[in-house]
Design a protein around this motif. Structure first.
Motif, mmCIF file in Angstrom:
data_model
loop_
_atom_site.group_PDB
_atom_site.id
_atom_site.type_symbol
_atom_site.label_atom_id
_atom_site.label_comp_id
_atom_site.label_asym_id
_atom_site.label_seq_id
_atom_site.Cartn_x
_atom_site.Cartn_y
_atom_site.Cartn_z
ATOM 1 N N LEU A 142 5.763 11.470 0.571
ATOM 2 C CA LEU A 142 5.600 12.135 -0.730
ATOM 3 C C LEU A 142 6.197 13.542 -0.704
ATOM 4 C CD1 LEU A 142 1.822 11.279 -1.340
ATOM 5 C CD2 LEU A 142 3.774 10.101 -2.362
ATOM 6 N N ALA A 143 5.862 14.276 0.363
ATOM 7 C CA ALA A 143 6.296 15.674 0.463
ATOM 8 C C ALA A 143 7.815 15.778 0.557
ATOM 9 C CB ALA A 143 5.644 16.332 1.683
ATOM 10 N N THR A 168 0.943 5.168 8.453
ATOM 11 C CA THR A 168 -0.304 5.916 8.538
ATOM 12 C C THR A 168 -0.408 6.806 7.294
ATOM 13 O OG1 THR A 168 0.713 7.823 9.645
ATOM 14 C CG2 THR A 168 -0.098 6.027 11.065
ATOM 15 N N ASN A 169 -1.607 7.329 7.054
ATOM 16 C CA ASN A 169 -1.788 8.232 5.907
ATOM 17 C C ASN A 169 -0.912 9.479 6.046
ATOM 18 O OD1 ASN A 169 -3.598 6.489 4.771
ATOM 19 N ND2 ASN A 169 -5.408 7.526 5.583
ATOM 20 N N GLU A 170 -0.729 9.948 7.280
ATOM 21 C CA GLU A 170 0.115 11.120 7.491
ATOM 22 C C GLU A 170 1.574 10.790 7.169
ATOM 23 O OE1 GLU A 170 1.283 14.023 11.150
ATOM 24 O OE2 GLU A 170 -0.857 13.826 10.748
ATOM 25 N N ILE A 180 -5.464 10.272 0.127
ATOM 26 C CA ILE A 180 -4.473 9.176 0.219
ATOM 27 C C ILE A 180 -5.194 7.877 0.566
ATOM 28 C CG2 ILE A 180 -2.525 8.297 1.579
ATOM 29 C CD1 ILE A 180 -1.486 11.221 1.664
ATOM 30 N N GLU A 181 -6.141 7.967 1.488
ATOM 31 C CA GLU A 181 -6.911 6.779 1.890
ATOM 32 C C GLU A 181 -7.690 6.230 0.680
ATOM 33 O OE1 GLU A 181 -8.349 3.735 4.023
ATOM 34 O OE2 GLU A 181 -6.866 5.168 4.780
ATOM 35 N N ASP A 182 -8.300 7.129 -0.100
ATOM 36 C CA ASP A 182 -9.065 6.705 -1.284
ATOM 37 C C ASP A 182 -8.156 6.036 -2.311
ATOM 38 O OD1 ASP A 182 -11.238 7.861 -0.066
ATOM 39 O OD2 ASP A 182 -11.221 9.679 -1.306
ATOM 40 N N GLN A 183 -6.961 6.600 -2.499
ATOM 41 C CA GLN A 183 -6.022 6.032 -3.454
ATOM 42 C C GLN A 183 -5.550 4.653 -2.991
ATOM 43 O OE1 GLN A 183 -5.296 6.849 -6.410
ATOM 44 N NE2 GLN A 183 -3.652 5.378 -6.760
#
Length: 366
Positions: A81-82, A73-75, A358-361
């Motif tokens: 990443l974090a 998922t995006n989360e 993130i979704e756009d990327q």
């Protein structure tokens, strides 16, 4: 005495942590320089900080592309990443963590999803997951000090997780947080588990209090108290800290090696241009505390700060400030509740924006 004004603060017993993280500050050596030259002793992050880091640079694009190839998922991609950034920062700050007394500083904070601010079980589950994912002794997991956050804080502490309690505005809630910390340690000690290797801070948000209260002071003819209510509240919080961590109950834990949960001053940049830009930093320098400050405030303090221990100056005056606003009919409890609700919203919105980025990327590479 050190000539660097930020570094001098440490000589008064307060630790300065940087309220900012991104990949660039780590990779360029700028964070290392801040640690070495300014004496920065920790790093805090939040959803808004990560949103700015990820949305405003291409540094994360390759990782987003790689992580989006599975069914995450995006989360989950965001936390991938974090966690990567937090690990790097933890390694960079490890020498600070290893200084005597070991574990006094050198922490890097990562927050659970802001969507979980009112979800006890979800917070506990994610706090444990993030703790294991980072897998560094000097990470702190941030949990909001909301009412549903209190049992999550207690549980996380009992599991041996370092916790940064965030989003605190009111004195009653702060005292409830100290109770959650102590109860969590007691629960752990009762199982025969060590309590000497756990650290926690309680993050008391400052300037946002004055942003809401100051216009009301003008209405009540108390304009001379503008910019003073947050500082008065912080001084009263420090009184609570000193009382709570000197009881016989606490001493039993201290004998087992437990350390007090330090107060951390957050939201220390001046929001009112009429105030000195280092106002909140200067007013609250005092022993056994932490101040997390954004880069701009750190740079301002380096340039024209005035380091001195002031946290316990005029405690009677602080009591009087809070008594005056109460007598004028300003309900500080209602205001701190409003600020907590707004604070949750202030972290939810950038987190939603971050997930959309993130979704756009992902859509660019797929």
């Amino acid at each position: 005495m050190a000539s660097n004004k930020v570094k001098q603060i440490h000589e008064f017993g307060q630790s300065i942590w940087l309220d900012f993280i991104d990949r660039k500050i780590i990779n360029t050596g700028e964070l290392k320089k801040l640690v070495e030259e300014d004496g920065v002793r920790g790093v805090t992050s939040n959803p808004a900080i990560f949103e700015k880091a990820i949305s405003s640079s291409a540094d994360y694009d390759a990782d987003i592309s790689a992580l989006s190839k599975g069914d995450k998922t995006n989360e989950e991609i965001f936390f991938g990443l974090a966690v990567s950034d937090i690990k790097l920062a933890c390694d960079l700050l490890r020498p600070v963590y290893d200084e005597a007394p070991k574990g006094g500083d050198g922490y890097v904070s990562l927050e659970v999803s802001p969507f979980l601010a009112l979800n006890t079980e979800g917070t506990i589950k994610q706090a444990i997951e993030l703790w294991k994912a980072v897998d560094k002794e000097n990470v702190m997991i941030k949990i909001p000090g909301t009412e549903p956050g209190l049992p999550a804080i207690r549980k996380a502490i009992s599991e041996g997780i370092n916790i940064n309690v965030t989003l605190l505005f009111g004195l009653d809630r702060y005292e409830a947080v100290t109770e959650a910390y102590i109860s969590g340690l007691e629960e752990r000690a009762a199982k025969g588990l060590p309590v000497s290797n756990i650290a926690s801070v309680a993050s008391f948000f400052l300037s946002r209090i004055d942003v809401v209260v100051d216009p009301l002071l003008d209405e009540k003819g108390l304009g001379e108290l503008k910019g003073e209510v947050a500082i008065a509240s912080a001084k009263k919080a420090y009184e609570i800290y000193k009382r709570v961590f000197s009881t016989d109950r606490w001493k039993k834990l201290a004998e087992k090696g437990a350390v007090p949960q330090r107060l951390l001053w957050a939201s220390t940049s001046s929001k009112n241009p009429a105030f000195k830009d280092t106002k909140y930093v200067e007013a609250l320098i005092g022993p056994d505390t932490v101040d997390t400050i954004p880069l701009e405030t750190l740079e301002a303090y380096r340039d024209h700060g005035d380091p001195a221990s002031r946290l316990e100056d005029d405690l009677d005056g602080a009591t009087e400030v809070l008594a005056k606003i109460k007598a004028a009919g300003i309900d500080i409890d209602a205001i701190t509740k409003q600020l907590e609700d707004e604070g949750i919203d202030k972290f939810n919105k950038p987190f939603e924006k971050l997930l959309q980025a993130i979704e756009d990327q992902k859509s660019k590479v797929n």
